[in-house]
Design an enzyme around this catalytic site. Structure first.
Site, PDB file in Angstrom:
ATOM      1  CB  THR A  47      -0.956   0.006   1.209  1.00 12.32           C
ATOM      2  OG1 THR A  47      -1.785  -1.157   1.133  1.00 12.32           O
ATOM      3  CG2 THR A  47      -1.824   1.244   1.239  1.00 12.32           C
ATOM      4  CB  CYS A  48       3.962   2.088   1.811  1.00 15.34           C
ATOM      5  SG  CYS A  48       3.358   1.583   3.435  1.00 15.34           S
ATOM      6  CB  SER A  49       5.429   0.786  -2.940  1.00 19.19           C
ATOM      7  OG  SER A  49       6.532   0.767  -2.068  1.00 19.19           O
TER       8      SER A  49
END
Length: 157
Positions: A47-49
């Site tokens: 999700t972060c990337s």
């Protein structure tokens, strides 16, 4: 847990730049500035990337046009990982800070224990900080990604 109206604690971060390893403090980063700070559980995680960081990259100009001096991404990772992640995402408009020992996140009460996945990590959140004082704090419930999105923070500015 830190709340709106609180001053950020004084800690030292790690940051790898073109000039080498730096050790900016909370005062260096936030004093006299309007800063959007967003935290991710870990660099290079799905999700972060795929969503969190890319949203801030895409909206960086619009966020800064609202009077924001700096957009900061922070995680409980080391400075080498944060620099590699920034480079891999072409994130020139974002300042990446490493909280490798989680001292900042422990001080503000926004850690989570992930066990064998990675140990102590930061919760996912976004905040607006005016001269070191929190003016907006959006902490995500577990397994959520709504209130810390770049679009949500931009709308709050």
């Amino acid at each position: 847990m830190i709340k709106v109206g609180d001053k950020l604690p004084e800690v030292t971060f790690a940051q790898l730049t073109a000039e080498g390893m730096q050790s900016p403090t909370t005062s260096d980063v936030f004093a006299g500035k309007k800063v959007v700070l967003f935290a991710v559980p870990g660099a290079f995680t799905p999700t972060c990337s795929a969503a969190h960081l890319p949203g801030y990259i895409a909206l960086a100009d619009q966020i800064k046009a609202k009077g924001v001096d700096t957009i900061v991404c922070i995680a409980v990772n080391d400075a080498f990982v944060m620099k590699a992640w920034a480079d891999s995402q072409n994130a020139e408009e974002i300042t990446f800070l490493a909280d490798g020992g989680a001292s900042f996140h422990k001080a503000i009460g926004l850690t989570m224990e992930t066990g064998d996945f990675g140990g102590v990590r930061s919760e996912r959140y976004a905040m607006i900080v005016d001269d070191g004082v929190v003016s907006l704090l959006n902490v995500e419930p577990p397994k959520s990604f709504e209130v810390s999105k770049a679009e949500t923070v931009l709308a709050a500015l």
